[in-house]
Design a protein around this motif. Sequence first.
Motif, PDB file in Angstrom:
ATOM      1  N   LYS A   1       4.616  -8.570  -6.989  1.00  0.00           N
ATOM      2  CA  LYS A   1       3.816  -7.343  -7.018  1.00  0.00           C
ATOM      3  C   LYS A   1       4.619  -6.161  -6.486  1.00  0.00           C
ATOM      4  N   ILE A   2       5.321  -6.384  -5.364  1.00  0.00           N
ATOM      5  CA  ILE A   2       6.134  -5.327  -4.766  1.00  0.00           C
ATOM      6  C   ILE A   2       7.251  -4.921  -5.715  1.00  0.00           C
ATOM      7  N   ARG A   3       7.849  -5.899  -6.385  1.00  0.00           N
ATOM      8  CA  ARG A   3       8.905  -5.594  -7.362  1.00  0.00           C
ATOM      9  C   ARG A   3       8.375  -4.709  -8.483  1.00  0.00           C
ATOM     10  N   LEU A   4       7.194  -5.037  -9.015  1.00  0.00           N
ATOM     11  CA  LEU A   4       6.610  -4.245 -10.104  1.00  0.00           C
ATOM     12  C   LEU A   4       6.291  -2.826  -9.652  1.00  0.00           C
ATOM     13  N   LEU A   5       5.773  -2.684  -8.430  1.00  0.00           N
ATOM     14  CA  LEU A   5       5.489  -1.356  -7.902  1.00  0.00           C
ATOM     15  C   LEU A   5       6.776  -0.547  -7.754  1.00  0.00           C
ATOM     16  N   ALA A   6       7.828  -1.206  -7.273  1.00  0.00           N
ATOM     17  CA  ALA A   6       9.120  -0.533  -7.119  1.00  0.00           C
ATOM     18  C   ALA A   6       9.639  -0.041  -8.468  1.00  0.00           C
ATOM     19  N   GLU A   7       9.514  -0.869  -9.490  1.00  0.00           N
ATOM     20  CA  GLU A   7       9.993  -0.483 -10.816  1.00  0.00           C
ATOM     21  C   GLU A   7       9.206   0.703 -11.367  1.00  0.00           C
ATOM     22  N   GLU A   8       7.895   0.724 -11.100  1.00  0.00           N
ATOM     23  CA  GLU A   8       7.093   1.849 -11.570  1.00  0.00           C
ATOM     24  C   GLU A   8       7.460   3.133 -10.830  1.00  0.00           C
ATOM     25  N   ILE A   9       7.705   3.022  -9.529  1.00  0.00           N
ATOM     26  CA  ILE A   9       8.115   4.189  -8.741  1.00  0.00           C
ATOM     27  C   ILE A   9       9.434   4.757  -9.262  1.00  0.00           C
ATOM     28  N   HIS A  10      10.391   3.895  -9.558  1.00  0.00           N
ATOM     29  CA  HIS A  10      11.691   4.354 -10.069  1.00  0.00           C
ATOM     30  C   HIS A  10      11.531   5.017 -11.434  1.00  0.00           C
ATOM     31  N   ARG A  11      10.624   4.486 -12.252  1.00  0.00           N
ATOM     32  CA  ARG A  11      10.393   5.074 -13.583  1.00  0.00           C
ATOM     33  C   ARG A  11       9.772   6.468 -13.458  1.00  0.00           C
ATOM     34  N   ILE A  12       8.856   6.630 -12.507  1.00  0.00           N
ATOM     35  CA  ILE A  12       8.146   7.908 -12.350  1.00  0.00           C
ATOM     36  C   ILE A  12       8.969   8.923 -11.552  1.00  0.00           C
ATOM     37  N   HIS A  13       9.512   8.478 -10.413  1.00  0.00           N
ATOM     38  CA  HIS A  13      10.118   9.402  -9.453  1.00  0.00           C
ATOM     39  C   HIS A  13      11.640   9.323  -9.377  1.00  0.00           C
ATOM     40  N   GLY A  14      12.244   8.321  -9.999  1.00  0.00           N
ATOM     41  CA  GLY A  14      13.675   8.119  -9.803  1.00  0.00           C
ATOM     42  C   GLY A  14      13.936   7.399  -8.493  1.00  0.00           C
ATOM     43  N   THR A  15      15.209   7.302  -8.113  1.00  0.00           N
ATOM     44  CA  THR A  15      15.573   6.582  -6.878  1.00  0.00           C
ATOM     45  C   THR A  15      15.911   7.589  -5.779  1.00  0.00           C
ATOM     46  N   ILE A  16      14.891   7.992  -5.053  1.00  0.00           N
ATOM     47  CA  ILE A  16      15.058   8.940  -3.957  1.00  0.00           C
ATOM     48  C   ILE A  16      14.316   8.427  -2.730  1.00  0.00           C
ATOM     49  N   ASN A  17      14.722   8.903  -1.554  1.00  0.00           N
ATOM     50  CA  ASN A  17      14.031   8.545  -0.324  1.00  0.00           C
ATOM     51  C   ASN A  17      12.970   9.606  -0.034  1.00  0.00           C
ATOM     52  N   PRO A  18      11.677   9.239  -0.120  1.00  0.00           N
ATOM     53  CA  PRO A  18      10.627  10.239   0.103  1.00  0.00           C
ATOM     54  C   PRO A  18      10.320  10.493   1.572  1.00  0.00           C
ATOM     55  N   VAL A  19      10.909   9.691   2.474  1.00  0.00           N
ATOM     56  CA  VAL A  19      10.533   9.760   3.892  1.00  0.00           C
ATOM     57  C   VAL A  19      11.370  10.810   4.612  1.00  0.00           C
ATOM     58  N   ALA A  20      10.702  11.807   5.155  1.00  0.00           N
ATOM     59  CA  ALA A  20      11.376  12.833   5.941  1.00  0.00           C
ATOM     60  C   ALA A  20      11.684  12.298   7.337  1.00  0.00           C
ATOM     61  N   ILE A  21      10.711  11.592   7.926  1.00  0.00           N
ATOM     62  CA  ILE A  21      10.908  11.013   9.255  1.00  0.00           C
ATOM     63  C   ILE A  21       9.863   9.929   9.482  1.00  0.00           C
ATOM     64  N   SER A  22      10.251   8.862  10.167  1.00  0.00           N
ATOM     65  CA  SER A  22       9.272   7.839  10.558  1.00  0.00           C
ATOM     66  C   SER A  22       9.393   7.623  12.063  1.00  0.00           C
TER      67      SER A  22
ATOM     68  N   ILE B   1       0.830  -1.210   0.000  1.00  0.00           N
ATOM     69  CA  ILE B   1       0.000   0.000   0.000  1.00  0.00           C
ATOM     70  C   ILE B   1       0.865   1.260   0.000  1.00  0.00           C
ATOM     71  N   LEU B   2       1.932   1.269   0.802  1.00  0.00           N
ATOM     72  CA  LEU B   2       2.835   2.428   0.809  1.00  0.00           C
ATOM     73  C   LEU B   2       3.410   2.681  -0.585  1.00  0.00           C
ATOM     74  N   LEU B   3       3.835   1.607  -1.249  1.00  0.00           N
ATOM     75  CA  LEU B   3       4.409   1.733  -2.591  1.00  0.00           C
ATOM     76  C   LEU B   3       3.344   2.145  -3.608  1.00  0.00           C
ATOM     77  N   TYR B   4       2.161   1.549  -3.485  1.00  0.00           N
ATOM     78  CA  TYR B   4       1.065   1.881  -4.399  1.00  0.00           C
ATOM     79  C   TYR B   4       0.703   3.361  -4.292  1.00  0.00           C
ATOM     80  N   ASP B   5       0.583   3.852  -3.057  1.00  0.00           N
ATOM     81  CA  ASP B   5       0.249   5.261  -2.856  1.00  0.00           C
ATOM     82  C   ASP B   5       1.352   6.177  -3.378  1.00  0.00           C
ATOM     83  N   ARG B   6       2.595   5.732  -3.280  1.00  0.00           N
ATOM     84  CA  ARG B   6       3.724   6.554  -3.747  1.00  0.00           C
ATOM     85  C   ARG B   6       3.625   6.828  -5.247  1.00  0.00           C
ATOM     86  N   VAL B   7       3.109   5.866  -5.994  1.00  0.00           N
ATOM     87  CA  VAL B   7       2.930   6.044  -7.448  1.00  0.00           C
ATOM     88  C   VAL B   7       2.085   7.283  -7.732  1.00  0.00           C
TER      89      VAL B   7
END
Length: 513
Positions: A379-400, A313-319
């Motif tokens: 499924k997680i792998r495919l979501l990760a690949e889509e995120i990298h295609r759209i956003h590049g490889t960056i850490n979106p988390v400011a703090i957890s 869900i976290l990865l899906y929402d990131r898309v």
Amino acid sequence: MSQEPNTTQPIITDIKRIAVCGGSLGRERRSYVRGQVVDVGITDLMKAEGLWDLMTGLFIGEETKITPFLDFSLAPVRKPVLKLEVYDAGGNKIYTSGKIKADEDGFFSCEIRDKLPVGFHDFQVILEGLDSFRQYSKDLAHLNSTEDSILGKTTIVGKGKLRILAEDYKGMVVTSDIDQTYLATDIHSGKGKFTALFETPNQKQALPGMPELYRELRSSLSNAPLAFISASPHFFRRTMLATIAKDGIQIESLHLKYLEGTIKGVFDKVLGTIFNPIEFLQNGFKPAWSRTKKFLGASYQSLFDQMSYKLSILLYDRVYLPTEAKEILLGDNTESDYMIFTLYQIICMGKLTGDELEEYLYKLNFLGRDAITRDAAKKIRLLAEEIHRIHGTINPVAISLINRTSHGPSEVDMREKVKEALPAGMYETVFGTKQAFYGTEGALGMAMILENEGYLNLEQILAIVAGMIGKVLEGKLVDEGFLLKLLDELTLPKQAEVTRSKLKEGLITAFQS
């Protein structure tokens, strides 16, 4: 003769078809709406359309009475054909979808690729027909046996909120777990889990200070969106929406787990094995049996576990989020939120990709559980690949931030468990001197760390403290003495010690005046 009191319950006389959606968050060029169409039994009084809140799917007055158990038996509508319309704040229609075909359990999803204006919009779900002869026959039987039924007259079956962020949005998005992060749910015993099924929104109690924390964050972060993710089953949705509204919390979306999908997946796998024994045994009985045991074991665990579901869900929402949007993640230590939040960052940064990521997830055993099946890993792998295609490889988390309850490990132990579960040396290589998460105790600890990071101010912490006073935390009344003791014992990073001193001084002065 004394007259017996009338305890007769209102008689169900008809069926109302509703779409339970919640809300959604997206960006200008990509957003989505999801929900489920179900049939609800209603009384004659409930036929009054004006008394239904289609945002929550509840009849006016039900907000205090609804329970997950009551929704467990709601009848899913088989294969409804729907249409989605989106309206801006001025009531102007800005989007109309094509036909949306839901599945056999009434679940539907509509991805919007049209560019929508930035802002807060309303959507409505319109029922256009059915794609199931069985459902059509069932409806016909009901209409023939009921005088003046509203079933065939309803067109708008649900409504919801859709918030669209600008593509260049650089602000914050807050994502929070629910049980033991927001709500004081007893998830540690069978009795507690069972009781949760029968709790009304008024019986569900927030952890002291958490509603205030969510409200203060939205205020200080320029109306930052808030999304809730819970591994609770999807039939908790109407109860959760009513609970969140009762606590005065504004949210953009609520994700709950679709358990029937897991059960059906196990059933289909077993049937496939029975009817395809050659394929099952083609590599030998021992490897085949080992694969089947892992699948069934992981699927059983996934009914209760959170790893695969929350990470997906976290990865899906990131898309659907803007590339430069930064995230604040809130969870707890009773399950695996700290591992999920760490993995999410590692995946977004591209530190595990492709086959390596898929194999790692499939073989991952955390807290003694294999909870990620091969299908989930893919499924997680495919979501990760889509995120990298759209956003590049960056850490979106400011703090957890992780709520450190007495039912889970300390911050040090959490970090050690994560390091042991990751490939050797990865945690240190990826995060260096920074931490993937901070463990602390409840709303007060979270507020102090957020203040130190510049997301809240001291005045807002005092508002959160005021919301805690008089509440009960793990069986103890939160009063002045409790707060000062909690403040002294809070788990905090070194950089937040200045905030601790300032707050303690302020509280002592306030309590003495």
